[in-house]
Design an enzyme around this catalytic site. Structure first.
Site, PDB file in Angstrom:
ATOM      1  CG  HIS A 363      -1.758  -1.251   1.324  1.00  0.00           C
ATOM      2  ND1 HIS A 363      -2.750  -1.603   0.436  1.00  0.00           N
ATOM      3  CD2 HIS A 363      -1.682  -2.286   2.212  1.00  0.00           C
ATOM      4  CE1 HIS A 363      -3.261  -2.774   0.774  1.00  0.00           C
ATOM      5  NE2 HIS A 363      -2.628  -3.211   1.844  1.00  0.00           N
ATOM      6  CB  CYS A 364       2.334   3.480  -1.567  1.00  0.00           C
ATOM      7  SG  CYS A 364       2.167   3.077  -3.311  1.00  0.00           S
ATOM      8  CB  ALA A 365       2.476   2.316   3.819  1.00  0.00           C
TER       9      ALA A 365
END
Length: 406
Positions: A363-365
């Site tokens: 999740h781009c995290a």
């Protein structure tokens, strides 16, 4: 106005389709929301009967297109209660808005030995531009750590500020955990130390009203496509005094006052000097329609419905064996989870077979994933068009996967 989810769903054509022979349950709006007919039709109508290049055109189509574009800027300023429409810059999305600030304000105001504060829950779009800026100028990136419950260790924040802190860049709502950060106290603390504050509002503006004047943030940025609008368009809000001081970060047409081969170039005034080239006018028109649509429904009505749905979802998911939920009990929009030791991709693939769309991955995290020591998570996101029945289908699907995979 009474909120009716059935009436809302009727406005979204895609929600009537099937996936794998079953009705679509779209639980991925935090990645990108579906579009109502009102948005689709507004953009299509513009391209059919109203399209022309904006700015400086003396003919009717150009003048009308320019007026429509600037009216959307005004509507967006009202949507977030900016003091003036001229505090808003059209950008491609949240990512470009943050990069604009990093490359314009950041290059002018952050020096070697300075520091910038972010948090461990940030999306990569609110990490990487600051890493790049710090690497360019020799500044330090400081990080507010997470608690296991998905909130920030706010007691550490005062220790991170000093006289060299130039910026606090913080998400309004975590795209993974749904945590809503206490912006008011964080912004007050930052300003007490002479630092500016940028807020990533990508996961907030669709869930409840946002008032940038009340927040007193210096920058606020969000995307249209998560707000039921088109892709490729977003809004960057900057306090007027700051915006007028910032140099352009891209050169080209529309952002100049004069161009001379012998005397150089001068810039037009903000916000237009940050909008080089031909804008995404169709996307801007679609964004205006999305803002009008959401405003007509009432963000307070949307917030009440979505919070009731979220409470129901969390209570029902508690019955799923071996389900790990990430994030605090009070959250907005998203539910991140893993099922037993099964990889998120496998769980997401099974759910897709049942017609249920969720997001899987980091999740781009990635720093957040590292904190929880997992390679990936599943994420179900709840929007104003989702229903209790779709939550029940998610719960049933997870129970079925648990029985199948053990």
């Amino acid at each position: 106005m009474t909120f009716s989810v059935d009436k809302v769903r009727a406005d979204f054509p895609v929600l009537s389709r099937e996936v794998n022979g079953l009705p679509l349950a779209y639980l991925d709006s935090a990645a990108s929301a579906q579009k109502p007919s009102q948005v689709i039709d507004a953009e299509a109508e513009f391209y059919r009967h109203g399209y022309a290049a904006v700015h400086r055109g003396i003919h009717t189509l150009s003048a009308q297109a320019t007026e429509k574009m600037e009216n959307v800027r005004k509507r967006a300023s009202l949507f977030i209660n900016a003091r003036s429409a001229e505090e808003l810059v059209f950008v491609r999305g949240t990512t470009e808005g943050i990069n604009l600030v990093a490359n314009s304000w950041g290059n002018s105001n952050v020096r070697a030995g300075d520091n910038i504060i972010i948090s461990q829950m940030e999306h990569h779009a609110n990490i990487v531009p600051w890493q790049m800026l710090c690497a360019r100028v020799g500044a330090e990136l400081r990080v507010i750590p997470l608690n296991p419950d998905g909130t920030l260790q706010l007691e550490t924040l005062p220790t991170l500020f000093d006289e060299k802190t130039r910026l606090l860049a913080i998400t309004h709502v975590s795209n993974v955990l749904g945590t809503e950060n206490p912006l008011a106290e964080m912004i007050t603390l930052a300003h007490q130390h002479g630092a500016k504050v940028l807020v990533d509002g990508a996961q907030a503006v669709m869930h409840h009203p946002v008032d940038v004047q009340a927040l007193d943030c210096d920058f606020y940025v969000f995307s249209g496509h998560k707000l039921y609008g088109p892709t490729g368009i977003g809004i960057l809000y900057v306090k007027e005094a700051l915006l007028q001081e910032m140099p352009p970060w891209e050169g080209g047409g529309s952002m100049i006052a004069t161009v001379s081969l012998s005397e150089g170039t001068t810039w037009t005034k903000a916000p237009w000097r940050f909008e080089a080239g031909t804008p995404n006018t169709g996307g801007i028109i679609g964004l205006g329609a999305a803002l009008e649509y959401v405003s007509a429904l009432g963000l307070n009505n949307i917030a009440e419905y979505e919070q009731n749905l979220m409470h129901y979802a969390l209570s029902q998911l508690a019955a799923v064996p071996d389900l790990t939920l990430y994030g605090p009990p009070d959250r907005l929009g998203v539910i991140a989870f893993n099922l037993g030791k099964h990889h998120a991709y496998d769980v997401g693939s099974f759910l897709d077979n049942y017609g249920i769309a969720v997001r899987t991955g980091h999740h781009c995290a990635m720093p957040l994933m590292a904190y929880y020591n997992v390679p990936a998570m599943c994420r179900a996101s709840l929007a104003m068009y989702n229903t209790h029945e779709e939550v029940d289908r998610l719960v049933t699907g997870l129970q079925r996967i648990h029985r199948l995979l053990g």
